[in-house]
Design an enzyme around this catalytic site. Structure first.
Site, mmCIF file in Angstrom:
data_model
loop_
_atom_site.group_PDB
_atom_site.id
_atom_site.type_symbol
_atom_site.label_atom_id
_atom_site.label_comp_id
_atom_site.label_asym_id
_atom_site.label_seq_id
_atom_site.Cartn_x
_atom_site.Cartn_y
_atom_site.Cartn_z
ATOM 1 C CG ASP A 128 22.839 76.668 7.019
ATOM 2 O OD1 ASP A 128 23.700 77.502 6.697
ATOM 3 O OD2 ASP A 128 22.444 75.767 6.250
ATOM 4 C CD GLU A 147 27.461 76.842 7.623
ATOM 5 O OE1 GLU A 147 27.842 75.756 8.084
ATOM 6 O OE2 GLU A 147 26.743 76.958 6.619
ATOM 7 C CG ASP A 193 18.871 74.479 4.338
ATOM 8 O OD1 ASP A 193 20.008 74.822 3.965
ATOM 9 O OD2 ASP A 193 17.934 74.274 3.544
#
Length: 156
Positions: A7, A67, A139
């Site tokens: 991420d 992501e 995260d």
């Protein structure tokens, strides 16, 4: 197979590693790579690259799931995120990993069943899917979710 979920963010990039054996998914490790907000942009990017390279070297994942970036109303924030994403994609490629990218809504749908799920719902489902896992922060939770999303999609 070991999957590295990522991420990306300039301030705090989450990472999560899972092992997939057949239909079984297990947690290996997770963490967050934080950069000093007071440091110059190039120094922050070097820190992110170095830390990610260490994760890849230590755990030898086979592939990475990242992501996708979202564009918000603040162009400066979007640019900083894009810089971090570029470092993450380059680091994975340099490490010999195949990289697949997933939209945030698709990740949420893969974990919770709906693309509009709240972060808390995703984190709660991670507790069900990876019982006993201590997650380093939000995260890292998102990174684990991206890795699980990839595990589910590669089976199709």
């Amino acid at each position: 197979m070991i999957i590295l979920g990522l991420d990306p963010s300039l301030s705090c990039t989450g990472w999560g590693l899972i092992r997939v054996e057949g239909s079984r998914i297990s947690h290996i490790a997770n963490g967050q790579i934080k950069t000093d907000a007071k440091a110059a942009l190039p120094d922050r990017l070097v820190h992110l690259d170095t830390a990610l390279a260490a994760v890849i070297a230590d755990h030898a994942p086979k592939c990475a799931a990242v992501e996708e970036v979202f564009v918000n109303d603040n162009p400066q924030s979007t640019l900083k995120l894009a810089h971090a994403r570029g470092v993450v994609l380059l680091g994975c490629a340099r490490g010999g990993l195949t990289v697949t990218q997933y939209a945030p809504r698709l990740v949420k749908k893969a974990i919770v069943g709906t693309g509009g799920a709240a972060k808390g719902q995703v984190q709660a489902m991670l507790g069900v899917l990876l019982p006993g896992t201590k997650v380093a922060g939000p995260d890292a939770a998102d990174a684990l979710a991206v890795a699980i999303c990839h595990a589910n999609h590669r089976r199709r």
